[in-house]
Scaffold this active site. Structure first.
Site, PDB file in Angstrom:
ATOM      1  N   CYS A  69       0.866  -1.173   0.000  1.00 54.25           N
ATOM      2  CA  CYS A  69       0.000   0.000   0.000  1.00 54.25           C
ATOM      3  C   CYS A  69       0.904   1.224   0.000  1.00 54.25           C
ATOM      4  O   CYS A  69       2.119   1.103  -0.086  1.00 54.25           O
ATOM      5  CB  CYS A  69      -0.958  -0.004   1.198  1.00 54.25           C
ATOM      6  SG  CYS A  69      -0.163   0.179   2.796  1.00 54.25           S
ATOM      7  N   ASP A  70       0.320   2.376   0.078  1.00 52.35           N
ATOM      8  CA  ASP A  70       1.097   3.606  -0.074  1.00 52.35           C
ATOM      9  C   ASP A  70       2.183   3.725   0.990  1.00 52.35           C
ATOM     10  O   ASP A  70       3.325   4.034   0.693  1.00 52.35           O
ATOM     11  CB  ASP A  70       0.155   4.811  -0.006  1.00 52.35           C
ATOM     12  CG  ASP A  70       0.854   6.110  -0.344  1.00 52.35           C
ATOM     13  OD1 ASP A  70       1.525   6.158  -1.387  1.00 52.35           O
ATOM     14  OD2 ASP A  70       0.737   7.066   0.430  1.00 52.35           O
TER      15      ASP A  70
END
Length: 479
Positions: free
Chosen positions: A397-398
């Site tokens: 994810c980010d």
């Protein structure tokens, strides 16, 4: 369309770099916040001796950590060391905490060190490697620190003052709630960490150092809008969206993983209006009660908000969260109830995507549908080959700390029940290891993950908490 998608990917990538310098150091920010909240003269337990930690931590420790992390992101430890050295220059060259300066100097120093090594490292004679390594980084660090003291520090300080003044004007005019018209949609486009930790937190820390709290810490971290969306789906949703919403609400509100509600909003874009209405209402309530946090709340759990709350802000924070949740719920309920029958839920959306991409196509493909069908036999062969060689699965994810950790934990448990012994872990997209065989991301982030590691198999899911892709992968690996 393609240009817009590319522009959004670039913005996400830039935002990822900004937040990537802050997120690994959140523990240090929280430590500073705890010391500030407890031991300053207006804190819960005033202590003059312990309070002496506050200024050195915010002026030296936190910017140096940011500068080191920024340099390391570009060029590993070597870049980190030069980044921290260069950051010391902007610290000395300015009279305010240099978070913005650290976010500039850290990556800049790492980039320059990398380029210098590309030119000279291969030309160093045998036996002189250590001499070159130490003196090249030392000379570059010294030059950048001197430049920062003389020019970059004052320049960044001026820019920092301009940004802070702009925020003060907006707050003074009572317009701060309108910022959520931008913040809420940007969060759902996976710019949440970039907004919170890359923009709001650095300014908020300076405000907290001056007045003991900042409302800016509450703008993005408020779990109220997400809670309202998930409660609306739990009551008025359909199919998988209805059944999964209660569990998602617990993870979101108590665990602070906001990414879990993003797919619910994107499934029906009209719901952007609901989260905007909730966000604006929540911030208006925070402002009305003069509420604020002493440090960034990460993750955005109700527990984290209350732990970082300023001594007199508990009522305002609780009311702001509840108002945001209630307004979002009401608007979302109206939208869901007025929607057409047969509205897509999570599983239906996944089935539709499967039909568009071709049966059993779990890999997000940039080819068009005709090319997918034409290459079907070869893809199946490649999948079978990959299934035999899978040793490491990465959830990305980010920031690599929230939703991806949840997804990795879920798949680990499924693997354990099915006696599949494969390494499953989570990383930030920028830190995906080169030896990953399968990379699992939410579909909005898959293109960035593919750009980072194009040779891996990429699986795109709508929701880390509830995806049919997991069962498909398990069946494939068991065979």
């Amino acid at each position: 369309m393609a240009e817009n998608k590319g522009a959004r990917a670039k913005i996400q990538r830039f935002g990822s770099y900004l937040s990537g310098m802050i997120m690994p150091n959140i523990g240090a920010f929280i430590a500073w916040g705890i010391i500030t909240a407890l031991f300053i003269p207006d804190g819960w337990f005033p202590n003059e001796s312990i309070a002496t930690l506050v200024d050195p931590m915010i002026k030296y420790l936190l910017p140096l950590l940011i500068g080191f992390t920024g340099g390391r992101m570009i060029y590993d430890l070597r870049g980190g060391v030069v980044g921290a050295t260069a950051t010391m220059g902007v610290i000395v060259g300015a009279d305010i905490p240099m978070f913005l300066g650290a976010m500039v100097m850290g990556p800049l120093a790492g980039y320059l060190m990398k380029k210098i090594d590309e030119v000279f490292q291969g030309k160093v004679r045998q036996g002189f490697e250590m001499l070159y390594n130490n003196f090249s980084s030392g000379i570059l660090g010294a030059l950048l620190a001197i430049a920062a003291v003389l020019g970059i520090g004052p320049l960044v300080e001026g820019l920092n003052h301009a940004l802070a003044s702009g925020v003060e004007v907006i707050v003074g005019a009572g317009l701060l709630p309108l910022a959520n018209i931008i913040i809420e949609p940007a969060k759902i486009l996976f710019l949440n960490n970039a907004i919170n930790h890359g923009i709001l937190s650095p300014i908020g820390v300076e405000q907290a150092a001056d007045v003991g709290k900042s409302i800016l810490f509450l703008l993005e971290s408020n779990p109220g809008p997400g809670l309202g969306i998930l409660l609306a789906f739990a009551i008025f949703g359909k199919g998988a969206s209805k059944s999964s919403a209660p569990g998602a609400a617990i993870i979101h509100f108590l665990g602070g993983i906001h990414e879990i509600y993003f797919p619910y909003v994107m499934m029906k874009p009209m719901l952007f209006l609901a989260v905007i209405a909730g966000g604006v209402s929540g911030v208006f309530t925070f402002q009305l009660f003069d509420a604020g946090l002493v440090a960034a709340a990460s993750p955005g759990s109700i527990f984290a908000l209350l732990a970082m709350a300023e001594k007199h802000s508990y009522l305002g924070i609780i009311l702001g969260v509840l108002v945001a949740a209630a307004v979002t719920f009401i608007v979302a309920a109206i939208i869901l109830k007025s929607g057409k029958q047969g509205e897509e839920d999570l599983s239906a959306a996944a089935d539709k995507m499967e039909a568009m991409k071709g049966k059993k196509s779990t890999v997000t493909n940039v080819l068009n549908q005709d090319q997918v069908e034409a290459n079907r036999p070869q893809e199946e062969v490649e999948k079978e080959k990959q299934a035999e060689e899978v040793n490491k699965i990465i959830f990305a994810c980010d920031a690599g700390m929230g939703s991806s950790a949840m997804g990795a934990s879920l798949l680990k448990n499924k693997f354990k029940k099915n006696e599949i012994n494969i390494d499953v872990t989570n990383k930030a997209i920028n830190d995906i290891p080169n030896d990953a065989d399968i990379v699992i991301t939410q579909k909005e982030l898959t293109d960035r993950a593919k750009a980072k590691l194009p040779d891996a198999e990429h699986i795109s899911v709508d929701n880390f908490l509830n995806s049919p892709r997991y069962d498909e992968l398990i069946e494939r690996l068991k065979k």
